[in-house]
Design an enzyme around this catalytic site. Structure first.
Site, PDB file in Angstrom:
ATOM      1  N   THR A   1      -0.543   4.670  -2.396  1.00 28.10           N
ATOM      2  CA  THR A   1      -0.470   5.053  -3.811  1.00 28.10           C
ATOM      3  C   THR A   1       0.276   6.351  -4.036  1.00 28.10           C
ATOM      4  O   THR A   1       0.983   6.507  -5.037  1.00 28.10           O
ATOM      5  CB  THR A   1      -1.904   5.191  -4.382  1.00 28.10           C
ATOM      6  OG1 THR A   1      -2.516   3.916  -4.300  1.00 28.10           O
ATOM      7  CG2 THR A   1      -1.898   5.653  -5.819  1.00 28.10           C
TER       8      THR A   1
ATOM      9  N   ASP B   1       2.045  -0.874   1.503  1.00 31.32           N
ATOM     10  CA  ASP B   1       0.682  -0.732   1.018  1.00 31.32           C
ATOM     11  C   ASP B   1      -0.189  -0.796   2.275  1.00 31.32           C
ATOM     12  O   ASP B   1       0.038  -1.642   3.144  1.00 31.32           O
ATOM     13  CB  ASP B   1       0.351  -1.919   0.096  1.00 31.32           C
ATOM     14  CG  ASP B   1      -1.015  -1.772  -0.568  1.00 31.32           C
ATOM     15  OD1 ASP B   1      -1.066  -1.721  -1.795  1.00 31.32           O
ATOM     16  OD2 ASP B   1      -2.034  -1.735   0.160  1.00 31.32           O
ATOM     17  N   SER B   2      -1.169   0.083   2.382  1.00 30.34           N
ATOM     18  CA  SER B   2      -1.892   0.151   3.662  1.00 30.34           C
ATOM     19  C   SER B   2      -2.744  -1.083   3.931  1.00 30.34           C
ATOM     20  O   SER B   2      -3.243  -1.254   5.039  1.00 30.34           O
ATOM     21  CB  SER B   2      -2.727   1.423   3.755  1.00 30.34           C
ATOM     22  OG  SER B   2      -3.928   1.314   3.046  1.00 30.34           O
TER      23      SER B   2
ATOM     24  N   ASP C   1      -6.565   2.712   1.436  1.00 33.05           N
ATOM     25  CA  ASP C   1      -7.394   1.538   1.724  1.00 33.05           C
ATOM     26  C   ASP C   1      -7.763   1.398   3.200  1.00 33.05           C
ATOM     27  O   ASP C   1      -8.890   1.075   3.534  1.00 33.05           O
ATOM     28  CB  ASP C   1      -6.692   0.257   1.241  1.00 33.05           C
ATOM     29  CG  ASP C   1      -6.653   0.169  -0.273  1.00 33.05           C
ATOM     30  OD1 ASP C   1      -7.359   0.970  -0.933  1.00 33.05           O
ATOM     31  OD2 ASP C   1      -5.920  -0.686  -0.811  1.00 33.05           O
TER      32      ASP C   1
HETATM   33  N1  ASP Z   1      -3.425   0.023  -1.980  1.00 32.18           N
HETATM   34  C1  ASP Z   1      -3.125   1.415  -1.704  1.00 32.18           C
HETATM   35  C2  ASP Z   1      -2.916   1.550  -0.215  1.00 32.18           C
HETATM   36  O1  ASP Z   1      -3.857   1.644   0.515  1.00 32.18           O
HETATM   37  C3  ASP Z   1      -4.229   2.274  -2.202  1.00 32.18           C
HETATM   38  C4  ASP Z   1      -4.068   3.753  -1.978  1.00 32.18           C
HETATM   39  O2  ASP Z   1      -3.157   4.260  -1.378  1.00 32.18           O
HETATM   40  O3  ASP Z   1      -4.934   4.479  -2.465  1.00 32.18           O
HETATM   41  O4  ASP Z   1      -1.804   1.559   0.225  1.00 32.18           O
END
Ligand code: ASP
Length: 343
Positions: free
Chosen positions: A12, A56-57, A89
């Protein structure tokens, strides 16, 4: 001059809204640096490296961990500390995994990210990034780093990476380390909690990385009402070398013979069975209740107060390193990187 390398992997912190799909997608790292002009005020040399593509993780997998470990190894002599920008995540999985893969680590590797993209007015990313850089560059009076560990910095708190869990999908304080004290807290100053930080007994050992990751690990989450079919489905995983059982309370499982028989059979077939509690805080203790003692008698191994993330990634690491499950069993009970509260 102190040198810090920022490694942007995605998450994010570096996302923006895609106008077509209206979903958040990772953007080019150069834009993050534009968003944080304050970085120029540091009296440090800061370089940046970006994964391509940024992810995205939720898409993290073993190949990603290998790429990250190799990147740190290849740049190890040139930098005093590393900041890894990563999605929240699965950050706790990656920080745990890297804590095992990076052997003889003597420099800070600080994971951070954010709940709101860095371009947004109320972002937490700017603060997290700036403090993480400061931590990665912090040295003690003798010139050795303050935190020569893999850690996670988030919302003013620094945690040991393999003790951390993501617990909030909403609040800026997204992480917790319920079983281990903070390594540092950022207020007006960054206050390091020296007794909690792990320092090498002697300095100057070369970093080595362990890049063989064996993911033949199953997970069996216990819940009231689960059926024998459910347990059989999990246990039928092909070539499984180990299984993590997520138990109740201090490591308890239902005493039903059909369940215990299946766990016993798995153990007798040579599968390593590890007990992790579903509770966020506290430890597995298979000496207190009959339902825990039964597991211990079978040969189930305690993960003590490990996080689920660290128990799974420790298995990935040990199974990759040793083909012999009996060696893995012995190593599992050893405290390798401060992942549980036992000597
Ligand atoms: N979906 C995002 C990720 O883990 C969420 C985040 O970074 O907070 O890449």
């Amino acid at each position: 001059m102190t040198n810090v390398l920022i490694i942007y992997t995605g998450g994010t912190i570096g996302m923006k809204q895609d106008s077509a799909s209206m979903t958040l997608v990772p953007f080019n790292f150069g834009q993050i640096l534009k968003e944080v002009p304050e970085l120029r005020k540091f009296d440090l040399s800061i370089d940046a490296y970006s994964f391509d593509p940024a992810i995205d993780s939720s898409d993290v997998k073993p190949g990603f961990w290998v790429e990250l470990a190799e990147l740190i190894r290849d740049n190890y002599s040139r930098y005093d500390g590393f900041v890894v920008l990563h999605g929240t995540d699965t950050m706790a999985f990656s920080a745990s995994m890297l804590s095992f893969m990076l052997e003889n680590l003597e420099k800070p590797v600080v994971f951070t990210g954010s709940q709101l993209p860095i371009g947004m007015l109320r972002t937490d990313g700017r603060e997290n990034l700036i403090s993480s850089i400061e931590i990665a560059a912090s040295e003690r009076p003798d010139g050795t780093p303050f935190v020569p560990e893999v850690c996670i910095f988030f919302e003013n708190e620094l945690y040991r990476g393999n003790r951390t869990v993501k617990y909030s999908a909403e609040y800026f304080k997204a992480f917790q380390s319920p079983n281990y004290p903070l390594l540092a807290e950022a207020g007006i100053h960054i206050n390091f909690n020296k007794p909690a930080i792990s320092y090498p007994p002697t300095w100057g050992h070369p970093l080595s990385i362990s890049t063989k990751i064996d993911t033949r690990v199953g997970v069996l989450k216990l819940y009231p009402g689960m059926s024998p079919q459910y347990v059989d489905t999990v246990l039928s995983m092909k070539d499984m070398r180990a299984i993590v059982i997520e138990t109740f309370g201090c490591g308890n499982a239902p005493g039903e013979p059909w369940l215990l028989d299946r766990i016993r059979k798995a153990h007798e077939e040579g599968i390593i069975v590890v007990n992790v509690t579903q509770c966020a805080a506290g430890s597995v203790d298979m000496d207190t209740y009959a339902t825990g003692i039964a597991l211990k008698k079978i040969g189930v191994i305690s993960a003590y107060d490990s996080t689920f993330e660290s128990a799974v990634t420790k298995l990935y690491y040990l199974l990759g390193k040793y083909d012999d499950n009996s060696i893995v069993r012995v190593k599992l009970s050893e405290n390798i990187r401060g992942e549980f509260s036992r000597k």
